[in-house]
Design an enzyme around this catalytic site. Structure first.
Site, short mmCIF file in Angstrom:
data_model
loop_
_atom_site.label_atom_id
_atom_site.label_comp_id
_atom_site.label_asym_id
_atom_site.label_seq_id
_atom_site.Cartn_x
_atom_site.Cartn_y
_atom_site.Cartn_z
N LYS A 1 0.83 -1.21 0.00
CA LYS A 1 0.00 0.00 0.00
C LYS A 1 0.87 1.26 0.00
O LYS A 1 0.66 2.17 -0.79
CB LYS A 1 -0.90 0.01 1.25
CG LYS A 1 -1.59 1.33 1.50
CD LYS A 1 -2.44 1.31 2.75
CE LYS A 1 -1.74 1.75 4.00
NZ LYS A 1 -1.53 3.20 4.17
N ASN A 2 1.86 1.28 0.90
CA ASN A 2 2.64 2.52 1.04
C ASN A 2 3.62 2.74 -0.11
O ASN A 2 4.23 3.79 -0.21
CB ASN A 2 3.38 2.55 2.38
CG ASN A 2 2.43 2.78 3.53
OD1 ASN A 2 1.25 3.09 3.32
ND2 ASN A 2 2.91 2.63 4.75
N ARG B 1 -4.99 11.02 4.25
CA ARG B 1 -3.90 11.97 4.42
C ARG B 1 -2.77 11.74 3.41
O ARG B 1 -2.12 12.67 2.95
CB ARG B 1 -3.40 11.81 5.85
CG ARG B 1 -2.51 12.89 6.29
CD ARG B 1 -1.96 12.60 7.64
NE ARG B 1 -0.99 13.63 7.98
CZ ARG B 1 0.21 13.66 7.48
NH1 ARG B 1 0.63 12.72 6.68
NH2 ARG B 1 1.03 14.64 7.82
N CYS C 1 -5.04 13.34 12.55
CA CYS C 1 -5.67 12.02 12.38
C CYS C 1 -5.51 11.28 13.69
O CYS C 1 -4.88 11.78 14.61
CB CYS C 1 -5.06 11.26 11.23
SG CYS C 1 -3.46 10.59 11.62
N ARG D 1 0.32 14.95 13.05
CA ARG D 1 0.91 14.73 11.72
C ARG D 1 1.01 16.00 10.86
O ARG D 1 0.37 16.10 9.81
CB ARG D 1 0.14 13.63 10.97
CG ARG D 1 0.22 12.31 11.69
CD ARG D 1 -0.46 11.20 10.97
NE ARG D 1 0.39 10.56 9.98
CZ ARG D 1 0.07 9.43 9.37
NH1 ARG D 1 -1.05 8.83 9.63
NH2 ARG D 1 0.89 8.89 8.47
N PRO D 2 1.84 16.94 11.26
CA PRO D 2 2.01 18.15 10.45
C PRO D 2 2.72 17.85 9.12
O PRO D 2 3.25 16.74 8.94
CB PRO D 2 2.89 19.04 11.33
CG PRO D 2 3.53 18.15 12.32
CD PRO D 2 2.68 16.92 12.46
N ILE D 3 2.72 18.84 8.22
CA ILE D 3 3.41 18.64 6.93
C ILE D 3 4.46 19.74 6.70
O ILE D 3 4.81 20.04 5.57
CB ILE D 3 2.42 18.56 5.74
CG1 ILE D 3 1.53 19.81 5.67
CG2 ILE D 3 1.60 17.31 5.77
CD1 ILE D 3 0.79 19.92 4.34
N ASP E 1 4.47 0.81 12.00
CA ASP E 1 3.24 0.19 11.50
C ASP E 1 3.05 -1.24 12.01
O ASP E 1 1.97 -1.81 11.86
CB ASP E 1 3.21 0.21 9.97
CG ASP E 1 2.92 1.61 9.43
OD1 ASP E 1 2.55 2.49 10.24
OD2 ASP E 1 3.06 1.82 8.22
N VAL F 1 7.97 7.16 16.83
CA VAL F 1 7.72 7.82 15.54
C VAL F 1 6.46 8.68 15.58
O VAL F 1 6.46 9.82 15.11
CB VAL F 1 7.65 6.78 14.40
CG1 VAL F 1 7.40 7.46 13.07
CG2 VAL F 1 8.94 5.96 14.34
N ARG G 1 -8.68 -0.37 4.61
CA ARG G 1 -7.84 0.63 3.95
C ARG G 1 -6.50 0.03 3.55
O ARG G 1 -5.87 0.49 2.61
CB ARG G 1 -7.56 1.80 4.91
CG ARG G 1 -8.70 2.79 5.04
CD ARG G 1 -8.25 3.96 5.87
NE ARG G 1 -6.86 4.26 5.56
CZ ARG G 1 -5.95 4.68 6.43
NH1 ARG G 1 -6.28 4.88 7.67
NH2 ARG G 1 -4.70 4.92 6.05
#
Ligand code: UD1
Length: 416
Positions: A22-23, A92, A116, A121-123, A304, A326, A396
């Protein structure tokens, strides 16, 4: 709303095939924005997140067709620079369109992804990197408007090796004038797959998989056919399920080098497994010892897999300390596991897990994708039938999880 009914206590036996990652596929679909030629993606998992990313591409003018595990992507023209709010807020990860949109169109308008369940979770590092390449970032009525008349290669040091920021900067730099160097870049296998894909299209990226990535700007990229790497997190989840339930399971279609941090911990816990040509075979009686785990960026233990690992350790002999470094707030599964009898205490960023003999079934709800996987694992070992709600989170990221588990002998039913 659908839910899973899982009756625990069955051994798992047989072979399970892991799907494409997925990632890896999500940023790769975004990278298709870099060319007007046709792209074929093999081993593309059919997941809710992949459907959302496909809708994002379609909202910009692209065409996507699926044929089993093969996806055809064609983005001849981009006729919008704005993505609808409801798509970005659904996932996201769709912020990785910023880099390729900037590279090909010079502009992108995207709603700010916000927070979330697993943290704020900033960008900021994504935006800092794009600005270093010459982009202007404006906030306007909840939208981020990122534009550039011309991008120029730059040396960018990331404060933290963020996966998404590394991907966005790598894609933005593909057509930039000159050379871009990302220092303290993320080294995850999904970054390597994205770089390989871009290079197959004619890009010039070196160093992916190390902490220094160099991107030479090129004038054009062309179409290609690319096979997505196997999902190391799905593989790890099945390996943990097999270890926890007992039995003999071959988890196939894996790249075992990607699973080393997990395998090292399982070895320490006394779980027996073999690395074979076509996968990893777990041979378990469901007994193992407690181990301490600290999540880290690759090649450390992946965040994960923290939730499924924690769920497995609820029944280990002894006390495990699991530290999440993390993400903030990534222990949402703990309260639900406690409802199934687990003995867990949270202290700051650590969970202290006192192993118990057996869990019992309970109604529980998935708060996010990996927390959901942890609940499935726990309910496979628990006495009685658990009801897991909010399974859209699980879908998902896990393709056909109930069919794959049924194939191994688990008692799991999806109820609509
Ligand atoms: C990706 C993965 C996710 C995985 C994570 C870490 C995808 C679609 N998702 O997420 O499954 O758990 O890597 O391996 O590939 N951060 C900032 N500012 C930024 C960017 C990140 O503070 O600009 C923080 C985040 O809040 C988080 C940490 O950095 O605490 C790691 O985030 P990052 O590596 O960017 O993860 P994602 O790319 O979001």
């Amino acid at each position: 709303m659908s839910k899973f009914l899982v009756t625990g206590g069955k051994e798992l036996n047989g072979k399970v095939d892991v799907s494409g990652a997925k990632n890896a596929v999500l940023p790769i679909i975004a990278a298709c924005l870099l060319t007007s030629d046709k792209i074929i993606l093999e081993e593309a998992p059919d997941l809710l997140d992949v459907q959302v990313m496909s809708q994002v591409i379609e909202s910009l003018g692209g065409k996507i067709k699926r044929n089993g595990k093969r996806m055809h992507v064609s983005i001849r023209e981009i006729n919008s620079v704005e993505t609808p709010y409801d798509l970005i807020s659904k996932m996201r990860a769709s912020i990785v369109i910023m880099g390729p949109m900037l590279a090909r169109k010079g502009r992108v308008r995207i709603s700010h992804p916000g927070g979330c369940a697993i943290g704020s979770r900033p960008i900021n590092w994504h935006l800092k990197g794009l600005e270093a390449l010459g982009a202007q970032v404006r906030m306007d009525h909840g939208f981020l408007d990122v534009s550039a008349t011309r991008l120029k290669g730059a040396r960018i040091y990331l404060d933290f090796p963020s996966v998404g920021a590394t991907e966005n900067i790598m894609m933005a730099a593909v057509y930039a004038e000159g050379q871009t160097i990302i220092e303290n870049a993320a080294q995850e296998p999904e970054i390597v797959d994205l770089a390989n894909f871009i290079n197959e299209m004619g890009g010039k990226i070196r160093g992916a998989g190390t902490n220094i990535i160099t991107i030479e700007g090129v004038r054009e990229l062309h179409g290609t056919t690319h096979t997505v790497i196997p999902d190391r997190i799905e593989a790890g989840t099945f390996i943990l399920m097999a270890a926890a339930c007992g039995g003999e399971v071959l988890v196939s279609n894996v790249i075992s080098a990607h699973l080393k941090p997990l395998l090292a911990k399982l070895d320490e816990a006394g779980v027996i497994f073999k690395e074979e040509d076509d996968g990893i075979r777990v041979i378990s009686k469901g007994n193992y010892s407690a181990v301490d785990v600290k999540t880290q960026v690759h090649p450390g233990f992946p965040t994960d897999l923290q939730a499924p690992m924690l769920a497995m350790l609820t029944r280990a002999k002894g006390t495990s300390v699991i530290t999440e470094t993390v993400f903030e707030n990534r222990f949402m599964h703990v309260e639900e596991l406690k409802r199934m009898g687990a003995d867990i205490k949270i202290e700051g960023r650590s969970a202290i897990v006192q192993g118990i003999d057996s869990m019992y079934a309970a109604p529980v709800a998935a708060s996010d994708l990996r927390a959901g996987a942890a609940l499935v694992l726990a309910s496979l070992t628990a006495k009685g039938t658990s009801e897991i709600r909010e399974i859209h989170h699980i879908e998902r990221g896990y393709e056909d999880i109930e069919l794959k588990l049924k194939g191994l002998g688990a008692e799991i039913i999806k109820v609509e």
